[in-house]
Design a protein around this motif. Structure first.
Motif, mmCIF file in Angstrom:
data_model
loop_
_atom_site.group_PDB
_atom_site.id
_atom_site.type_symbol
_atom_site.label_atom_id
_atom_site.label_comp_id
_atom_site.label_asym_id
_atom_site.label_seq_id
_atom_site.Cartn_x
_atom_site.Cartn_y
_atom_site.Cartn_z
ATOM 1 N N ILE A 181 0.172 43.947 -59.855
ATOM 2 C CA ILE A 181 -0.219 45.164 -60.577
ATOM 3 C C ILE A 181 -1.147 45.970 -59.681
ATOM 4 C CG2 ILE A 181 -1.438 46.073 -62.610
ATOM 5 C CD1 ILE A 181 -0.965 43.292 -63.922
ATOM 6 N N ARG B 226 -2.007 56.528 -62.354
ATOM 7 C CA ARG B 226 -0.784 55.748 -62.149
ATOM 8 C C ARG B 226 -1.017 54.266 -62.414
ATOM 9 N NH1 ARG B 226 0.148 52.641 -58.189
ATOM 10 N NH2 ARG B 226 -1.516 53.588 -56.962
ATOM 11 N N ILE B 227 -0.020 53.607 -63.017
ATOM 12 C CA ILE B 227 -0.010 52.147 -63.077
ATOM 13 C C ILE B 227 1.299 51.701 -62.452
ATOM 14 C CG2 ILE B 227 -0.336 50.106 -64.537
ATOM 15 C CD1 ILE B 227 -0.571 51.987 -66.912
ATOM 16 N N SER B 228 1.233 50.742 -61.531
ATOM 17 C CA SER B 228 2.454 50.222 -60.918
ATOM 18 C C SER B 228 2.508 48.717 -61.088
ATOM 19 C CB SER B 228 2.480 50.515 -59.423
ATOM 20 O OG SER B 228 2.349 51.889 -59.178
ATOM 21 N N VAL B 229 3.729 48.205 -61.269
ATOM 22 C CA VAL B 229 3.920 46.761 -61.276
ATOM 23 C C VAL B 229 5.076 46.407 -60.356
ATOM 24 C CG1 VAL B 229 3.059 46.411 -63.626
ATOM 25 C CG2 VAL B 229 5.496 46.838 -63.263
ATOM 26 N N PHE C 65 2.314 50.101 -71.758
ATOM 27 C CA PHE C 65 3.194 49.887 -70.596
ATOM 28 C C PHE C 65 3.572 48.400 -70.494
ATOM 29 C CE2 PHE C 65 3.319 49.436 -65.760
ATOM 30 C CZ PHE C 65 4.528 50.091 -65.586
ATOM 31 N N PHE C 66 2.546 47.535 -70.554
ATOM 32 C CA PHE C 66 2.815 46.094 -70.450
ATOM 33 C C PHE C 66 3.625 45.583 -71.639
ATOM 34 C CE2 PHE C 66 -1.227 45.741 -67.685
ATOM 35 C CZ PHE C 66 -0.489 46.035 -66.550
ATOM 36 N N THR D 74 -3.288 50.027 -59.749
ATOM 37 C CA THR D 74 -3.490 51.257 -60.519
ATOM 38 C C THR D 74 -4.239 52.292 -59.685
ATOM 39 O OG1 THR D 74 -5.643 50.533 -61.350
ATOM 40 C CG2 THR D 74 -3.731 49.989 -62.687
ATOM 41 N N MET E 282 -3.429 59.852 -68.478
ATOM 42 C CA MET E 282 -3.901 58.466 -68.496
ATOM 43 C C MET E 282 -5.409 58.359 -68.457
ATOM 44 S SD MET E 282 -1.788 56.164 -65.930
ATOM 45 C CE MET E 282 -0.054 56.471 -66.060
ATOM 46 N N SER F 64 6.549 52.435 -61.644
ATOM 47 C CA SER F 64 5.259 53.114 -61.799
ATOM 48 C C SER F 64 5.326 54.132 -62.919
ATOM 49 C CB SER F 64 4.885 53.856 -60.513
ATOM 50 O OG SER F 64 4.907 52.982 -59.410
ATOM 51 N N THR G 77 -2.063 51.625 -70.609
ATOM 52 C CA THR G 77 -1.767 50.395 -69.875
ATOM 53 C C THR G 77 -1.194 49.328 -70.808
ATOM 54 O OG1 THR G 77 -3.643 50.938 -68.493
ATOM 55 C CG2 THR G 77 -2.751 48.731 -68.259
ATOM 56 N N ALA G 78 -1.829 49.179 -71.964
ATOM 57 C CA ALA G 78 -1.367 48.167 -72.917
ATOM 58 C C ALA G 78 0.064 48.466 -73.359
ATOM 59 C CB ALA G 78 -2.302 48.115 -74.124
#
Ligand code: ASP
Ligand code: MG
Length: 430
Positions: free
Chosen positions: A386, A392-395, A372-373, A388, A362, A356, A369-370
């Motif tokens: 995924i 926060r962004i989590s994968v 991060f990926f 969010t 953010m 995360s 996000t881009a």
């Protein structure tokens, strides 16, 4: 000068030497004119050892007796610490959670604090003592039984006492120098954070960062108690967790607030598993039945993904993540309700990890996000789920990829420090 609450974790009081070192530090605070309340955890891995012992005696120990057993760990360290302080010529008194007025509900092994009535602590302080309190424990309001607050619960004891005693600060002493931009055990170039807002800290804790417990941060935010996380092994300034930005003294520019970073840090978690319910009819009410089944089994879930249904069959798959420890229970509950739900099969996968990225910036910075990926793609890490939130962004990825992914993301967001490597002074990190 005001009252401070200091909490020392198990690795800080792992042996007699550790206890004596901590005692000196406590006495320093007292000599500086503070009233000092200390919350202490069990020595080293004592709690784990007591759990192992219980399991050897009984596969399913009763909650009441289990709590009675585990609280013994903190009683050992509190008494030894009080002795060590007295040996330095200062007066100290130790108190169990119950004596300190930590009142909880009666849910054994994960009780919640409902009130703190620290009358005896106040008296001890007014008489010039340093008060030492056993962390992680309380007494239930209705049955007056001894309870524990769940693993790592001493942090919550400390914040709860700080709130009840109107402390200036709650200092949490641990085996690292503060909150880092990633787990320093995984990322050698992790950077210590000087100040972090409660919100970001809550997201990091919820995403697997182990330095502070979610419940403890929640409590601190509710009562607006600033937390200072620092090492008991060094004299360094640690990380301040509070609602207001820290003010840094700067000679040229006068006082200036520390700015909030765009990204606070990268957290990871390998304690979860993934359940996939395969071949679910794509019609209203299906998800409701599945997740009612799970919640009736008292299981908390984390992420959920529903696939697009195949047009030819009208069937879809639903995946969700949950703590590994609850995996068996979830599968059993779903199997039992197979007819009610109507699925083809279940898949269980405990070889997953979650990464995360957390940061209040953010909200206002497009492209996070881009980036991060992209970082994950460049590291060759495949993304499975995924989710969010606003900050926060989590994968979810393969568990084997987690450390590599954390390092890649940390570097990509410019979080790597260029100075000294982060130091881990002790402990096993569990
Ligand atoms: N001794 C307990 C545990 O190991 C509580 C704590 O350390 O905060 O979980
Ligand atoms: Mg512990």
């Amino acid at each position: 000068m005001g009252l401070v609450v200091q909490k020392y974790g198990g690795s800080s009081v792992a042996d007699a030497e550790g206890i004596k070192r901590v005692a000196k530090r406590i006495v320093e605070a007292k000599k500086n004119g503070h009233q000092v309340v200390v919350v202490v955890s069990a020595m080293g891995d004592t709690t784990d050892e007591l759990i192992d012992l219980a399991e050897q005696v009984s596969p399913m120990p009763s909650g009441r007796e289990f709590d009675m057993l585990l609280t013994a760990g903190e009683r050992i360290s509190m008494a030894l610490l009080a002795m060590a302080i007295k040996n330095l010529g200062h007066s100290a008194q130790s108190f169990t959670g119950s004596q300190a007025g930590v009142i909880t509900d009666s849910v054994h092994n994960k009780a919640r604090i409902i009130d703190v009535t620290p009358g005896r602590i106040r008296t001890a302080l007014d008489e010039g003592n340093i008060a030492i309190v056993a962390g992680f424990q309380g007494v239930s309001q209705d049955k007056k039984d001894i309870t524990t607050l769940g693993r790592g619960g001493s942090d919550t004891t400390a914040v709860a006492l700080a709130a009840a005693l109107d402390a200036e600060v709650c200092e949490i002493y641990t085996d690292v120098d503060g909150v880092f931009t990633a787990d320093p055990r995984v990322v050698k170039k992790a950077r210590k954070i000087d100040w972090i807002a409660f919100e970001d800290m809550l997201e990091l804790a919820a995403s697997g960062s182990k330095v502070l417990l979610h419940r403890c941060v929640e409590y601190a935010r509710r009562y607006n108690i600033p937390i200072h996380v620092r090492s008991s092994f060094s004299g360094h300034e640690g990380t301040w967790v509070s609602s207001e930005p820290l003010v840094q003294k700067s000679q040229q520019q006068g006082d200036k607030p520390v700015e909030q970073a765009i990204i606070s840090g990268v957290a990871h978690d390998t304690s979860e598993a993934k359940v996939t319910v395969v071949g679910v009819p794509d019609k209203p009410g299906e998800a409701a039945v599945i997740f009612r089944t799970i919640s009736d089994a008292e299981i908390n879930i984390d992420m959920i993904v529903q696939n697009v249904s195949a047009a030819s069959t009208g069937l879809t798959d639903i995946s969700f993540t949950l703590p590994k420890a609850e995996g068996r229970k979830a599968i059993d509950a779903l199997e039992k309700n197979r007819a009610g739900i109507g699925f083809d099969s279940l898949r269980y996968d405990d070889q997953i990890g979650k990464i995360s990225l957390v940061g209040a910036g953010m909200k206002t910075n497009p492209g996070v996000t881009a980036d991060f990926f992209k970082a994950l793609a460049d590291a060759g890490v495949n993304i499975e789920l995924i989710s969010t939130s606003e900050i926060r962004i989590s994968v979810v990825t393969r568990a084997d990829d987690v450390n590599e992914a954390v390092r890649a993301v940390h570097t990509a967001f410019g979080l790597d420090s260029d100075s000294d490597e982060a130091v881990v002074y002790g402990g096993t990190g569990r």
